[in-house]
Scaffold this active site. Structure first.
Site, PDB file in Angstrom:
ATOM      1  N   SER A 133       6.448  -5.404  -7.085  1.00 37.34           N
ATOM      2  CA  SER A 133       5.215  -6.016  -6.843  1.00 37.34           C
ATOM      3  C   SER A 133       4.857  -6.070  -5.465  1.00 37.34           C
ATOM      4  CB  SER A 133       4.951  -7.308  -7.498  1.00 37.34           C
ATOM      5  OG  SER A 133       3.577  -7.820  -7.084  1.00 37.34           O
ATOM      6  N   TYR A 146       6.777 -15.982 -10.239  1.00 36.92           N
ATOM      7  CA  TYR A 146       6.646 -14.594 -10.077  1.00 36.92           C
ATOM      8  C   TYR A 146       7.096 -13.888  -8.634  1.00 36.92           C
ATOM      9  CZ  TYR A 146       4.246  -9.849 -10.787  1.00 36.92           C
ATOM     10  OH  TYR A 146       3.869  -8.732 -10.651  1.00 36.92           O
TER      11      TYR A 146
END
Ligand code: NAD
Length: 251
Positions: A133, A146
């Site tokens: 990401s 995350y």
């Protein structure tokens, strides 16, 4: 059909980015193993469409990852894509959500890789592609687990690349910014609550605010890069972390 004869496992491939990657690999002849949850009829239809098998293992545990690898059989292409998000301020971040996000977004890739590598080494060819990401190199508030997991996944990928550099196996990250999938759509309500915003404000002022191109990527754009990384022209690309983020991490 340059992937004919290769078996590809894509975790979290019943939806979003993983599904697009699975479709792209199957279109080039790979035998695809799907993983993830969802409506049974929809998954059966996907299996029929792609000539794929589906193994619905829960990758938040080592046992789940082990069961997946045992059922999938030896894989030549491993795409660690399953992921989840939880959005909350650090002082309210639920401990069980921290553990789940780390387990799924980071630890599952360790387990699948450690189990996939022996066959790849034996055959002298392999591709490990980790969906990281923009949050593997940058941070945003309220995404403690995350961001920690994706930074960890980027680090794990570099270690795999170095350990496997002379084995014909490459390991790389693809790091999307915002891609319009259920994962993004589902975090909007929590972000609205955490920031006291409307849905439209979250999309415009939080999500696309980070992405200079002001557009969401499509899952197929991520899949196209994954497909390239499986090709012979990418055999010397390893340990890389490719952003597809409309300029987010260039800032
Ligand atoms: P998605 O929610 O559409 O798909 C997630 C997939 O993971 C689904 O197939 C789901 O069934 C599966 N899954 C969920 N929990 C699981 C579990 N416990 N065990 C096994 N499978 C499980 O999400 P997406 O947006 O396609 O995300 C895919 C990956 O891309 C994730 O790793 C995510 O962090 C990453 N990513 C997404 C974006 C984005 O903007 N959508 C941006 C950067 C990175």
């Amino acid at each position: 059909m340059f992937l004919t004869g290769k078996r590809a496992l894509v975790t979290g491939s019943t939806s979003g980015i993983g599904l697009a990657v699975a479709r792209a690999l199957a279109a080039e002849g790979a035998e695809v193993v799907l993983n993830g949850f969802g409506d049974a009829d929809a998954i059966a239809a996907l299996c029929a469409e792609l000539g794929a098998r589906h193994v619905p293992a829960d990758l938040t545990t080592a046992e789940g990852a082990e069961a997946l690898m045992a059922e999938a059989g030896p894989v030549d292409i491993l795409v660690n894509n399953a992921g989840m998000q939880h959005v909350a301020p650090i002082e309210d971040f639920p401990v069980d959500k921290w553990n789940l996000v780390i387990a799924l977004n980071l630890s599952s890739a360790f387990h699948t890789a450690r189990l996939a590598v022996p066959h790849m080494k034996a055959s002298g060819w392999g591709r490990i592609i980790n969906t990281a990401s923009a949050h593997s190199t940058t941070a945003s508030p309220y995404k403690a687990a995350y961001v920690a997991a994706k930074h960890g996944l980027a680090g794990l990928t570099k270690v795999l690349a170095l350990e496997l550099a002379e084995s014909g196996i490459t390991a790389n990250c693809i790091s999307p910014g915002y891609v319009w999938t259920p994962l993004v759509e589902n975090q909007i309500p929590d972000t609205m609550a955490a920031r006291g915003m409307t849905r439209e404000q979250v999309i415009k002022d939080v999500i696309l605010e980070r992405q200079p191109s002001k557009r969401f990527s499509q899952p197929e754009e991520v899949a196209a890069l994954a497909l390239f990384l499986c090709g012979d022209m990418a055999q010397n690309i390893t340990g890389a972390n490719y952003e597809i983020d409309g300029g987010w991490t260039a800032q």
